[in-house]
Design a protein around this motif. Structure first.
Motif, short mmCIF file in Angstrom:
data_model
loop_
_atom_site.label_atom_id
_atom_site.label_comp_id
_atom_site.label_asym_id
_atom_site.label_seq_id
_atom_site.Cartn_x
_atom_site.Cartn_y
_atom_site.Cartn_z
N VAL A 31 0.85 -1.19 0.00
CA VAL A 31 0.00 0.00 0.00
C VAL A 31 0.89 1.24 0.00
CG1 VAL A 31 -1.81 1.27 1.20
CG2 VAL A 31 -1.78 -1.23 1.28
N THR A 32 0.61 2.19 -0.89
CA THR A 32 1.43 3.39 -0.93
C THR A 32 1.24 4.21 0.35
OG1 THR A 32 -0.26 4.81 -1.95
CG2 THR A 32 1.15 3.52 -3.44
N LEU A 33 2.28 4.99 0.67
CA LEU A 33 2.21 5.83 1.87
C LEU A 33 1.00 6.77 1.82
CD1 LEU A 33 5.98 6.84 2.36
CD2 LEU A 33 4.67 5.12 3.63
N ILE A 34 0.77 7.36 0.66
CA ILE A 34 -0.31 8.33 0.56
C ILE A 34 -1.68 7.65 0.66
CG2 ILE A 34 -0.53 8.33 -1.97
CD1 ILE A 34 -0.54 11.47 0.23
N VAL A 40 -6.77 5.75 6.39
CA VAL A 40 -6.89 5.95 7.84
C VAL A 40 -7.73 7.18 8.16
CG1 VAL A 40 -5.61 6.49 9.95
CG2 VAL A 40 -4.74 4.76 8.39
N PHE A 41 -7.53 8.25 7.43
CA PHE A 41 -8.28 9.47 7.68
C PHE A 41 -9.77 9.29 7.39
CE2 PHE A 41 -4.28 12.16 6.61
CZ PHE A 41 -3.71 11.77 7.81
N LEU A 42 -10.08 8.59 6.32
CA LEU A 42 -11.49 8.35 5.99
C LEU A 42 -12.19 7.55 7.08
CD1 LEU A 42 -11.27 7.59 2.16
CD2 LEU A 42 -12.21 9.64 3.25
N ASP A 105 5.21 10.52 5.30
CA ASP A 105 6.01 9.36 5.68
C ASP A 105 5.93 9.03 7.16
OD1 ASP A 105 7.38 11.62 6.47
OD2 ASP A 105 9.35 10.74 6.16
N THR A 106 4.96 9.58 7.86
CA THR A 106 4.79 9.30 9.29
C THR A 106 4.00 8.01 9.45
OG1 THR A 106 4.81 11.66 9.79
CG2 THR A 106 3.91 10.20 11.47
N ILE A 107 4.63 7.04 10.13
CA ILE A 107 4.04 5.70 10.25
C ILE A 107 3.66 5.44 11.71
CG2 ILE A 107 4.34 3.26 9.75
CD1 ILE A 107 4.53 5.16 7.31
N PHE A 113 -3.91 5.81 16.51
CA PHE A 113 -4.31 7.04 15.85
C PHE A 113 -5.79 7.33 16.08
CE2 PHE A 113 -5.84 9.52 12.23
CZ PHE A 113 -4.94 10.57 12.23
N SER A 114 -6.62 6.32 16.00
CA SER A 114 -8.06 6.51 16.20
C SER A 114 -8.35 7.01 17.60
CB SER A 114 -8.81 5.19 15.93
OG SER A 114 -8.69 4.81 14.57
N LYS A 115 -7.65 6.47 18.59
CA LYS A 115 -7.84 6.91 19.98
C LYS A 115 -7.35 8.35 20.15
CE LYS A 115 -7.51 2.26 21.94
NZ LYS A 115 -6.71 1.32 22.79
N TYR A 116 -6.30 8.68 19.45
CA TYR A 116 -5.75 10.04 19.49
C TYR A 116 -6.76 11.05 18.93
CZ TYR A 116 -2.81 13.82 17.48
OH TYR A 116 -2.27 15.01 17.10
N ILE A 117 -7.33 10.75 17.78
CA ILE A 117 -8.32 11.64 17.18
C ILE A 117 -9.53 11.79 18.08
CG2 ILE A 117 -9.92 11.93 15.26
CD1 ILE A 117 -7.02 12.57 14.56
N GLN A 118 -9.98 10.69 18.66
CA GLN A 118 -11.13 10.74 19.56
C GLN A 118 -10.83 11.61 20.78
OE1 GLN A 118 -12.49 6.89 20.87
NE2 GLN A 118 -14.10 7.72 22.15
#
Length: 232
Positions: A31-34, A40-42, A105-107, A113-118
């Motif tokens: 899977v490409t980085l972009i 993930v954002f969606l 390029d941040t992995i 990440f989901s918990k962070y956004i919440q």
């Protein structure tokens, strides 16, 4: 949540080390980085996705122009002198009160990440929630000094022995942070770390959010490391 991706770097180190793809199109586990970031954002309440690439990245431009996304998508093609300037250029297209910015390029682990956004969306008292990690594998880490409640006191180029964490390169900000960005540009500042210091200088309330691990893909050897990290 408006998401912004800085993909405007040249990726020169990867190219010098034999990686044929421009950085946004480098693949991790197929899977490409972009694409990984967009996916993930969606999954995390994206109201828009905004990406900046430099003018030389014609292959990336062509790739992104073919995307069909279920949310508003804006691609900005512009070469800038720094990631801070890239964020500034993207900020003109961010209409909501909440924005999450990262570099291409941040992995990170998607669950974290989901918990962070919440956590960011549930806290109305903060101007920003900054991803941090105690995993240090960066050539020039930005150290984050916090108090016992993880409120950020300072951003430092060197550890003053009071810093457990470094910046993870993921930033959740309210519109107050964009106002500081405008001030920083007008004052002739450059570099994201100087902008982050200005956030503190102008009295914004920033809190650190620890991730177990965040890695960057800067070198060819980082690709395999990142793939193994995501599989673990």
């Amino acid at each position: 949540m408006d998401y912004a991706i800085i993909a405007a770097g040249e990726g020169s180190r990867l190219a010098q080390e034999g990686v044929k793809w421009p950085k946004p199109l480098v693949k991790l586990n197929g899977v490409t980085l972009i694409d990984r970031l967009i996916d993930v954002f969606l999954k995390n309440n994206a109201s828009s996705i905004n990406i900046i690439v430099n003018e030389e990245m014609t292959e990336v431009q062509e790739y992104l122009n073919k995307l069909q996304l279920p949310v508003p998508f804006y691609l900005l093609v512009k070469s800038t002198p720094s990631s801070m300037h890239s964020f500034y250029e993207l900020s003109h297209f961010l209409d909501g009160n909440n924005v999450c910015l990262t570099t291409v390029d941040t992995i990170f682990k998607e669950e974290e990440f989901s918990k962070y956004i919440q956590a960011f969306q549930e806290n109305d008292q903060l101007d920003g929630l900054m991803a941090v990690t105690d995993f240090i594998d960066d050539e020039k880490p930005l150290y984050v000094e916090t108090d016992k409640d993880l409120m950020i006191r300072n951003f430092l180029d060197k550890n003053n022995n009071n810093c457990r964490y470094i910046s993870g390169g993921i930033y959740c900000l309210k519109r107050t942070g964009l106002a500081v960005l405008n001030n920083s540009i007008s004052q002739g500042m450059s570099r994201m770390r100087n902008y982050q210091r200005q956030l503190i200088a102008e009295g914004l309330k920033l809190k650190a959010y620890p991730f177990s691990k965040i890695v960057d893909v800067d070198h060819a050897e980082d690709i395999q490391k990142a793939e193994q990290f995501l599989k673990s």
